[in-house]
Write an enzyme that holds these catalytic residues in place. Structure first.
Site, PDB file in Angstrom:
ATOM      1  N   SER A 143      30.364  27.216  -9.945  1.00  0.00           N
ATOM      2  CA  SER A 143      28.951  26.953  -9.582  1.00  0.00           C
ATOM      3  C   SER A 143      28.836  26.622  -7.939  1.00  0.00           C
ATOM      4  O   SER A 143      29.858  26.254  -7.616  1.00  0.00           O
ATOM      5  CB  SER A 143      28.125  25.829 -10.468  1.00  0.00           C
ATOM      6  OG  SER A 143      26.914  25.496  -9.825  1.00  0.00           O
ATOM      7  N   TYR A 157      28.291  17.402 -14.682  1.00  0.00           N
ATOM      8  CA  TYR A 157      28.258  18.871 -14.363  1.00  0.00           C
ATOM      9  C   TYR A 157      28.975  19.078 -13.115  1.00  0.00           C
ATOM     10  O   TYR A 157      29.861  20.166 -13.204  1.00  0.00           O
ATOM     11  CB  TYR A 157      26.825  19.442 -14.395  1.00  0.00           C
ATOM     12  CG  TYR A 157      26.716  20.902 -14.356  1.00  0.00           C
ATOM     13  CD1 TYR A 157      26.767  21.573 -15.637  1.00  0.00           C
ATOM     14  CD2 TYR A 157      26.526  21.388 -13.240  1.00  0.00           C
ATOM     15  CE1 TYR A 157      26.788  23.206 -15.498  1.00  0.00           C
ATOM     16  CE2 TYR A 157      26.395  22.924 -12.956  1.00  0.00           C
ATOM     17  CZ  TYR A 157      26.789  23.899 -14.254  1.00  0.00           C
ATOM     18  OH  TYR A 157      26.454  25.135 -14.273  1.00  0.00           O
TER      19      TYR A 157
END
Ligand code: NAD
Length: 257
Positions: A143, A157
């Site tokens: 990401s 995350y």
């Protein structure tokens, strides 16, 4: 067709990036192994591929389970005779994931188990299969938050995606001479369920969009096209890369009004 004769296994393929990638890879000639824990969505993806004239099989596997990860690879080879492309894409963003003080242990454990250990297990069982095929391409979904700090805290995350990126580099180096390429796909914020459920108010969505030079969320289809490049021989000299597809976020210091 760019993936003729190849077999691709895609985790998290019941929705979002995974589903769009399954459809695109199949349209480019690959046989597709659709993996997810969402059986309804996973079967649906496989049916969509087949109704477009492609080849697909659905396998239930929780990527955080060693047994289930081993089984998904076994099913890929049993169904289509080989494995050439491994897309470790499944991931979660827990709505209770916040800053270091507020985030509960179990949120941390679950996020790391799926997002990070899941990629490790995919490689652990997938690499021997790629070797048997004479090489291949691994794509791990990281990401943009692996590269830049996010203003909206999501500590578990972010840590998981940083781990995916670091692990991708090492995998790429270790397996480079085996004809196995390993790259990380680093998407920006996308209009998929994962992020829209997390940014569940217009205020939160707009706060994120302020940072996107293009001024919009990305689409799962746009990630599928990037994954196709990394999966195909078009990227034959690309390994260990942070393949950033983020609407310009990581390039920006100030975004236009
Ligand atoms: P999504 O929620 O639409 O799809 C994720 C899929 O993964 C779902 O089908 C879900 O059932 C599956 N999944 C969840 N846990 C699983 C498990 N334990 N085993 C197997 N499958 C499991 O999300 P998406 O946006 O398509 O996300 C795909 C990947 O992209 C994730 O790794 C995510 O972290 C990453 N990503 C997303 C964004 C974004 O803005 N949406 C940005 C950067 C990175």
């Amino acid at each position: 067709m760019r993936l003729e004769g190849k077999t691709a296994l895609i985790t998290g393929a019941a929705a979002g990036i995974g589903r769009e990638t399954a459809l695109l890879f199949a349209a480019e000639g690959a046989a597709v192994v659709v993996v997810d824990v969402n059986d309804v969505g996973g079967e649906e993806t496989a049916e969509m591929v087949k109704s477009d004239g492609g080849r697909a099989v659905y396998v239930h596997a929780d990527v955080s389970s060693a047994d289930e990860s081993e089984n998904m690879i076994r099913v890929a080879e049993e169904s289509f005779g080989r494995l050439d492309i491994l897309f470790n894409n499944a991931g979660i963003m827990d709505s209770a994931d916040g800053d270091a003080v507020d985030t509960a242990d179990d949120v941390w454990e679950r996020t790391l188990a799926i997002n990070l250990k899941g990629v490790f297990l995919g490689c652990k069982y997938g690499i021997p299969a790629l070797r048997r095929a004479g090489g291949g391409s691994i794509i791990n979904t990281a990401s943009f938050v692996a590269l830049m700090g996010a203003a909206t805290p999501q500590i578990a995350y972010t840590a998981s995606k940083g781990g995916v990126l670091a692990m991708t580099r090492e995998l790429a180096i270790v397996h480079a001479r085996e004809n196995i390429r390993v790259n990380a796909l680093c998407p920006g914020p996308l209009r998929t369920e994962l992020l829209m459920n997390f940014l569940d108010t217009d205020e939160k969505k707009n706060r994120r969009l302020v940072h996107v030079p293009m001024g919009r969320f990305g689409e799962a289809k746009e990630m599928a096209k990037a994954a196709l490049y990394l999966a195909s021989d078009d990227s034959s000299y690309v390994t260990g890369s942070e393949f950033v597809v983020d609407g310009g976020i990581t390039a920006a210091y100030v975004t236009p009004e």
